[in-house]
Design a protein around this motif. Structure first.
Motif, PDB file in Angstrom:
ATOM      1  N   GLN A 106      26.909  -2.384 -12.121  1.00  0.00           N
ATOM      2  CA  GLN A 106      25.679  -3.031 -12.562  1.00  0.00           C
ATOM      3  C   GLN A 106      24.680  -2.029 -13.129  1.00  0.00           C
ATOM      4  OE1 GLN A 106      25.214  -6.392 -12.499  1.00  0.00           O
ATOM      5  NE2 GLN A 106      27.277  -6.626 -11.676  1.00  0.00           N
ATOM      6  N   TYR A 107      24.945  -0.740 -12.918  1.00  0.00           N
ATOM      7  CA  TYR A 107      23.996   0.305 -13.325  1.00  0.00           C
ATOM      8  C   TYR A 107      24.712   1.383 -14.140  1.00  0.00           C
ATOM      9  CZ  TYR A 107      21.533  -1.903  -9.413  1.00  0.00           C
ATOM     10  OH  TYR A 107      20.947  -2.802  -8.550  1.00  0.00           O
ATOM     11  N   PRO A 108      25.112   1.071 -15.365  1.00  0.00           N
ATOM     12  CA  PRO A 108      25.846   2.063 -16.158  1.00  0.00           C
ATOM     13  C   PRO A 108      25.062   3.342 -16.418  1.00  0.00           C
ATOM     14  CG  PRO A 108      25.188   0.166 -17.499  1.00  0.00           C
ATOM     15  CD  PRO A 108      24.952  -0.208 -16.074  1.00  0.00           C
ATOM     16  N   ASP A 109      23.735   3.255 -16.424  1.00  0.00           N
ATOM     17  CA  ASP A 109      22.932   4.453 -16.674  1.00  0.00           C
ATOM     18  C   ASP A 109      22.914   5.399 -15.474  1.00  0.00           C
ATOM     19  OD1 ASP A 109      21.492   2.565 -15.214  1.00  0.00           O
ATOM     20  OD2 ASP A 109      19.567   3.392 -15.847  1.00  0.00           O
ATOM     21  N   ALA A 110      23.452   4.935 -14.320  1.00  0.00           N
ATOM     22  CA  ALA A 110      23.492   5.782 -13.125  1.00  0.00           C
ATOM     23  C   ALA A 110      24.850   6.442 -12.939  1.00  0.00           C
ATOM     24  CB  ALA A 110      23.160   4.957 -11.888  1.00  0.00           C
ATOM     25  N   ALA A 111      25.776   6.213 -13.851  1.00  0.00           N
ATOM     26  CA  ALA A 111      27.139   6.731 -13.708  1.00  0.00           C
ATOM     27  C   ALA A 111      27.140   8.244 -13.504  1.00  0.00           C
ATOM     28  CB  ALA A 111      27.966   6.375 -14.940  1.00  0.00           C
ATOM     29  N   GLY A 112      27.756   8.671 -12.410  1.00  0.00           N
ATOM     30  CA  GLY A 112      27.878  10.100 -12.128  1.00  0.00           C
ATOM     31  C   GLY A 112      26.661  10.734 -11.488  1.00  0.00           C
ATOM     32  N   ASP A 113      25.559  10.001 -11.406  1.00  0.00           N
ATOM     33  CA  ASP A 113      24.323  10.536 -10.831  1.00  0.00           C
ATOM     34  C   ASP A 113      24.215  10.048  -9.383  1.00  0.00           C
ATOM     35  OD1 ASP A 113      21.737  11.178 -10.064  1.00  0.00           O
ATOM     36  OD2 ASP A 113      20.861  10.726 -12.034  1.00  0.00           O
ATOM     37  N   MET A 114      24.695  10.846  -8.448  1.00  0.00           N
ATOM     38  CA  MET A 114      24.772  10.417  -7.054  1.00  0.00           C
ATOM     39  C   MET A 114      23.398  10.227  -6.425  1.00  0.00           C
ATOM     40  SD  MET A 114      27.869   9.853  -6.712  1.00  0.00           S
ATOM     41  CE  MET A 114      28.785   9.950  -8.238  1.00  0.00           C
ATOM     42  N   ASP A 115      22.421  11.014  -6.833  1.00  0.00           N
ATOM     43  CA  ASP A 115      21.073  10.826  -6.301  1.00  0.00           C
ATOM     44  C   ASP A 115      20.510   9.469  -6.724  1.00  0.00           C
ATOM     45  OD1 ASP A 115      20.972  13.231  -4.957  1.00  0.00           O
ATOM     46  OD2 ASP A 115      20.112  14.322  -6.661  1.00  0.00           O
ATOM     47  N   LYS A 116      20.751   9.096  -7.959  1.00  0.00           N
ATOM     48  CA  LYS A 116      20.268   7.807  -8.449  1.00  0.00           C
ATOM     49  C   LYS A 116      21.003   6.662  -7.758  1.00  0.00           C
ATOM     50  CE  LYS A 116      18.812   5.596 -12.731  1.00  0.00           C
ATOM     51  NZ  LYS A 116      18.695   5.764 -14.207  1.00  0.00           N
ATOM     52  N   ILE A 117      22.299   6.819  -7.542  1.00  0.00           N
ATOM     53  CA  ILE A 117      23.071   5.783  -6.863  1.00  0.00           C
ATOM     54  C   ILE A 117      22.582   5.614  -5.438  1.00  0.00           C
ATOM     55  CG2 ILE A 117      25.363   5.279  -5.913  1.00  0.00           C
ATOM     56  CD1 ILE A 117      26.527   6.324  -8.560  1.00  0.00           C
ATOM     57  N   ARG A 118      22.258   6.714  -4.771  1.00  0.00           N
ATOM     58  CA  ARG A 118      21.705   6.607  -3.413  1.00  0.00           C
ATOM     59  C   ARG A 118      20.410   5.797  -3.424  1.00  0.00           C
ATOM     60  NH1 ARG A 118      23.096  12.102  -3.299  1.00  0.00           N
ATOM     61  NH2 ARG A 118      24.797  12.579  -1.854  1.00  0.00           N
ATOM     62  N   ARG A 119      19.529   6.083  -4.358  1.00  0.00           N
ATOM     63  CA  ARG A 119      18.258   5.367  -4.424  1.00  0.00           C
ATOM     64  C   ARG A 119      18.478   3.886  -4.698  1.00  0.00           C
ATOM     65  NH1 ARG A 119      16.770  10.087  -7.330  1.00  0.00           N
ATOM     66  NH2 ARG A 119      16.915   8.983  -9.327  1.00  0.00           N
ATOM     67  N   LEU A 120      19.437   3.570  -5.556  1.00  0.00           N
ATOM     68  CA  LEU A 120      19.730   2.165  -5.868  1.00  0.00           C
ATOM     69  C   LEU A 120      20.300   1.438  -4.656  1.00  0.00           C
ATOM     70  CD1 LEU A 120      21.247   2.691  -9.424  1.00  0.00           C
ATOM     71  CD2 LEU A 120      19.164   1.395  -8.902  1.00  0.00           C
ATOM     72  N   ILE A 121      21.154   2.118  -3.906  1.00  0.00           N
ATOM     73  CA  ILE A 121      21.710   1.521  -2.689  1.00  0.00           C
ATOM     74  C   ILE A 121      20.593   1.194  -1.704  1.00  0.00           C
ATOM     75  CG2 ILE A 121      23.088   2.018  -0.617  1.00  0.00           C
ATOM     76  CD1 ILE A 121      25.031   3.543  -2.481  1.00  0.00           C
ATOM     77  N   LEU A 122      19.689   2.125  -1.501  1.00  0.00           N
ATOM     78  CA  LEU A 122      18.582   1.902  -0.570  1.00  0.00           C
ATOM     79  C   LEU A 122      17.662   0.789  -1.059  1.00  0.00           C
ATOM     80  CD1 LEU A 122      17.770   5.611   0.338  1.00  0.00           C
ATOM     81  CD2 LEU A 122      18.706   3.865   1.867  1.00  0.00           C
ATOM     82  N   LYS A 123      17.449   0.713  -2.357  1.00  0.00           N
ATOM     83  CA  LYS A 123      16.605  -0.345  -2.925  1.00  0.00           C
ATOM     84  C   LYS A 123      17.248  -1.711  -2.710  1.00  0.00           C
ATOM     85  CE  LYS A 123      14.306  -1.685  -7.244  1.00  0.00           C
ATOM     86  NZ  LYS A 123      14.085  -1.308  -8.675  1.00  0.00           N
TER      87      LYS A 123
END
Length: 250
Positions: A106-123
């Motif tokens: 759902q977040y192609p702009d976060a691909a490979g960016d683990m810090d961003k994926i963590r923030r999205l998971i928490l959100k």
């Protein structure tokens, strides 16, 4: 193993007979021989209720507690609707845990960016917690990329069910695509594994055995009925415009 509620209950009985104790992602270290039951709700939130009730009614060895991982971004159900909120709260009231099923696609702009994926998971976890009316402290990945799997993500305040602990220290068994990767009863009875991590998908289970084709066909064709019902709740006197018999209700 057939994909019926009765066969699932027999699996629970077999686990108890083999000395396993029902655990979750937070309590398993307290158990001598833990089994973690997990359900990914990919398509049909109402179907999860049948499995939840089967587990809650299970008596031998105590109630079977499990974790229901729910998609915030599903195209098939809405966790924020009144129906969705009531279903999750009912499942939670039986003693089960509601977890986040996170879809990184759902977040192609976060691909490979683990810090961003963590923030999205928490959100997403915060939003799901509000809808479910309970803390959401566990996450499973929906169609995880190799990068996410290899990252062994640590998420503040949450347990990652795809961490190495639950895929290497535990024997992992799954019924993905309505097919067990290996005979689940055989693995349970083998005596070879002290810790089990079992993934099922409530979508596949019925009162009686169905084929893969019939299961998918019922869901796809039933979408007409579900759409008509939802529309009728928001459109005054829908039957005067289109009758329910026209909705291919099955």
């Amino acid at each position: 193993m057939d994909f019926t509620f009765s066969c699932y209950e027999k699996l629970l009985q077999l686990l108890v007979q083999q000395g396993y104790q029902f655990a979750d992602y937070h309590s398993w270290e307290q158990m001598r021989r833990p089994v973690i039951l997990r359900h990914d709700i990919d398509y049909d939130l109402p179907k999860a209720l049948g499995i939840a009730e089967t587990e809650a009614a299970f008596g031998a060895g105590g109630q079977a507690r499990s974790t229901y991982f729910v998609l915030l971004s599903s195209d098939f159900y809405n966790v924020f609707s009144r129906k969705g909120r009531l279903l999750m709260r009912r499942i939670s009231s039986m003693g089960h845990e509601i977890g986040l099923h996170f879809d990184e696609m759902q977040y192609p702009d976060a691909a490979g960016d683990m810090d961003k994926i963590r923030r999205l998971i928490l959100k997403e976890a915060d939003a799901l917690s509000d809808a479910a009316g309970c803390p959401v402290t566990a996450v499973s990945m929906h169609r995880p990329s190799r990068a996410v799997l290899q990252a062994d993500l640590e998420i503040p305040g949450m347990v990652n069910s795809y961490s190495r602990t639950f895929f290497h220290d535990f024997k992992y068994l799954s019924d993905s695509r309505r097919r067990w990767r290996e005979p689940v009863e055989q693995a349970v009875c083998s005596g070879a594994y002290e810790k089990l991590h079992i993934l099922t998908h409530a979508f596949w289970y019925f009162d009686r055995e169905e084929t893969l084709h019939d299961t998918v066909e019922k869901f796809v064709n039933g979408a007409c009925s579900r759409c008509y019902q939802a529309f009728s709740e928001n459109f005054t006197d829908l039957a005067s415009v289109m009758g329910p018999e026209e909705a291919l209700m099955r």
